[in-house]
Design an enzyme around this catalytic site. Structure first.
Site, PDB file in Angstrom:
ATOM      1  N   ASP A  12       0.882  -1.162   0.000  1.00 22.96           N
ATOM      2  CA  ASP A  12       0.000   0.000   0.000  1.00 22.96           C
ATOM      3  C   ASP A  12       0.918   1.209   0.000  1.00 22.96           C
ATOM      4  O   ASP A  12       1.615   1.469   0.984  1.00 22.96           O
ATOM      5  CB  ASP A  12      -0.875  -0.051   1.268  1.00 22.96           C
ATOM      6  CG  ASP A  12      -1.756   1.185   1.417  1.00 22.96           C
ATOM      7  OD1 ASP A  12      -1.543   2.177   0.694  1.00 22.96           O
ATOM      8  OD2 ASP A  12      -2.649   1.148   2.294  1.00 22.96           O
ATOM      9  N   TYR A 229       3.050  -6.817  18.415  1.00 19.39           N
ATOM     10  CA  TYR A 229       1.982  -6.688  17.447  1.00 19.39           C
ATOM     11  C   TYR A 229       2.378  -5.725  16.331  1.00 19.39           C
ATOM     12  O   TYR A 229       2.785  -4.612  16.593  1.00 19.39           O
ATOM     13  CB  TYR A 229       0.704  -6.205  18.136  1.00 19.39           C
ATOM     14  CG  TYR A 229      -0.427  -6.174  17.161  1.00 19.39           C
ATOM     15  CD1 TYR A 229      -0.921  -7.359  16.654  1.00 19.39           C
ATOM     16  CD2 TYR A 229      -0.949  -4.985  16.711  1.00 19.39           C
ATOM     17  CE1 TYR A 229      -1.925  -7.347  15.714  1.00 19.39           C
ATOM     18  CE2 TYR A 229      -1.954  -4.960  15.786  1.00 19.39           C
ATOM     19  CZ  TYR A 229      -2.441  -6.145  15.294  1.00 19.39           C
ATOM     20  OH  TYR A 229      -3.425  -6.129  14.352  1.00 19.39           O
ATOM     21  N   LYS A 232      -2.193  -5.212  10.927  1.00 18.34           N
ATOM     22  CA  LYS A 232      -2.818  -6.098   9.956  1.00 18.34           C
ATOM     23  C   LYS A 232      -2.175  -5.890   8.600  1.00 18.34           C
ATOM     24  O   LYS A 232      -2.227  -4.811   8.054  1.00 18.34           O
ATOM     25  CB  LYS A 232      -4.312  -5.790   9.879  1.00 18.34           C
ATOM     26  CG  LYS A 232      -5.006  -5.843  11.231  1.00 18.34           C
ATOM     27  CD  LYS A 232      -5.530  -7.225  11.518  1.00 18.34           C
ATOM     28  CE  LYS A 232      -5.958  -7.373  12.955  1.00 18.34           C
ATOM     29  NZ  LYS A 232      -4.867  -7.665  13.901  1.00 18.34           N
TER      30      LYS A 232
HETATM   31  P1  13P Z   1      -5.234  -0.415   4.994  1.00 17.72           P
HETATM   32  O1  13P Z   1      -4.552  -1.377   5.947  1.00 17.72           O
HETATM   33  O2  13P Z   1      -5.893  -1.106   3.865  1.00 17.72           O
HETATM   34  O3  13P Z   1      -4.323   0.683   4.581  1.00 17.72           O
HETATM   35  O4  13P Z   1      -6.439   0.232   5.794  1.00 17.72           O
HETATM   36  C1  13P Z   1      -6.192   0.936   6.947  1.00 17.72           C
HETATM   37  C2  13P Z   1      -7.402   1.270   7.730  1.00 17.72           C
HETATM   38  O5  13P Z   1      -7.292   1.415   8.896  1.00 17.72           O
HETATM   39  C3  13P Z   1      -8.687   1.423   7.063  1.00 17.72           C
HETATM   40  O6  13P Z   1      -9.727   1.723   7.954  1.00 17.72           O
HETATM   41 MG    MG Z   2      -4.022   2.128   3.339  1.00 18.42          MG
HETATM   42 MG    MG Z   3      -5.023  -2.127   2.311  1.00 19.52          MG
END
Ligand code: 13P
Ligand code: MG
Ligand code: MG
Ligand code: 13P
Length: 365
Positions: A12, A229, A232
């Protein structure tokens, strides 16, 4: 016989209108860079796409996994793209580039990497899965079902080449360790681990009879910053299909259940994983719900034939409808668990501040 490597490397590097979609300019920059690399003979072929705000480079080459030149190529594409993202003021420009300079391998540098090397079969179908607003453990359930569940995969029962089962390489993200476990003998033990999706992640799957690679999931970033951690990481996975592997439909079937995954809104909520075609990989509702796309290729002489946009089939309409119903249901919980993740798993959290604020007022119960 020359072996072919397929490398799916993603990052990203900035979103259009928040954490939403990849700007077309970033794809153009990537295509230009990879066209040059193909001309130079560094890679054999490529396909550029996106899921949500994650830019995806799907490449074939003959240099094996973890090759420094291939990783550097991807890093350079993402760096060039980040410059453009900054010029355009895209949101979170360079978000996943955690280091300033490339140092030999993308491990721990931010981008997600899934790679496998194999000797091509005369006809070699490969499926690339790419997800947004979730984490690598999101693939645990579908990959388990494809390679271990006879109610999903008929081939486990009726195809002699699959009948012995598969070996799962499972990573403990907290301890930075891996263990190989054998299905079906250790099926219950495997499930005891991988049901904890935030900690135990299926990293690779091998066919037991000859240890041929069958599937790989991106766990790159997790493996280095293990122990704490790390957020994600929108994941990717590569799965091989047919003649000695699960059939295409057995690989896709698990996604008819939009199972709950972590990573929605601010990386801090659970929601259903919605299978969509490329054009619908545009999360908006509460920044989601989490999406997964699947592209089917044939690999021939290290070239990518295709893709077919697999989830654009109407047969997944009901899964999408169910995902929307589940999204409604989950959203009505607002800031309550289990829609909101537990405090140890939240990506952005004010909880320490709140606890600090009320410290004086906390009394013995
Ligand atoms: P991404 O991990 O896809 O950049 O999204 C971050 C986020 O917190 C969207 O609410
Ligand atoms: Mg993002
Ligand atoms: Mg993303
Ligand atoms: P910001 O709006 O402060 O970036 O945080 C919300 C978000 O989307 C998390 O990535």
């Amino acid at each position: 016989m020359v072996k072919t490597t397929i490398s799916v490397i993603k990052a990203d590097i900035g979103g259009l209108a928040g954490h939403h979609v990849v700007h077309p300019r970033l794809k153009e920059v990537s295509v230009a860079e990879l066209t040059a690399a193909k001309k130079d003979g560094l890679i054999e072929d490529f396909y550029v796409t996106a899921v949500g705000d994650d830019l995806q480079l799907i490449m074939t080459h003959r240099k094996g996994v973890d090759n420094p030149e291939i990783h550097e190529l991807a890093w350079n594409v993402f760096s060039k793209g980040t410059e453009v993202a900054k010029q355009l003021g895209l949101y979170g420009a360079g978000q996943d580039l955690l280091k300033d300079a490339f140092s030999g391998n993308l491990k721990g540098m931010g981008p997600g990497v899934a790679e496998m090397e194999f000797e091509e079969r005369p006809s070699d179908p490969v499926i690339v899965f790419m997800a947004d607003k979730t984490e690598p453990g999101a693939f645990n359930l579908p990959i388990f079902r494809t390679f271990a569940d006879p109610f999903n995969t008929a081939g486990l029962v009726i195809d002699p080449r699959l009948h012995e089962g598969f070996i799962f390489e499972i990573m403990d993200v907290f301890e930075d360790k891996v263990v190989e476990m054998s299905s079906p003998e250790e099926m219950y033990d495997i499930l005891a681990l991988i049901g904890t999706t935030g900690r135990y992640v299926i990293r690779r799957v091998f066919r037991k009879s000859d240890r041929e690679i069958a599937a790989v999931v991106s766990t790159t970033r997790l493996s280095l910053i293990a122990g704490k951690y790390v957020g994600k990481d929108d994941p990717v996975a590569i799965v091989r299909a047919q003649s000695g592997f699960p059939a295409l439909g057995e690989v896709l079937e698990p996604y008819t259940l939009p199972h709950l995954v972590a990573g929605w809104m601010r990386g801090s909520h659970n929601g259903p994983l919605m299978p969509v075609g490329e054009k619908d990989a545009r999360p908006t509702r509460f920044d989601g719900p989490p999406r997964v796309i699947a592209l089917g290729f044939q690999i021939k002489n290290s070239k990518l034939i295709g893709p077919s946009d697999l989830f654009s089939d109407v047969a997944f309409d009901e899964a999408r409808r169910l995902a929307n119903v589940i999204a409604d249901y989950m959203r009505r919980h607002g800031p309550f668990m289990p829609h909101r993740l537990g405090p140890e798993e939240m990506e952005y959290t004010t909880l320490p501040k709140v606890l600090e604020k009320i410290k004086e007022r906390l009394k013995e119960a």
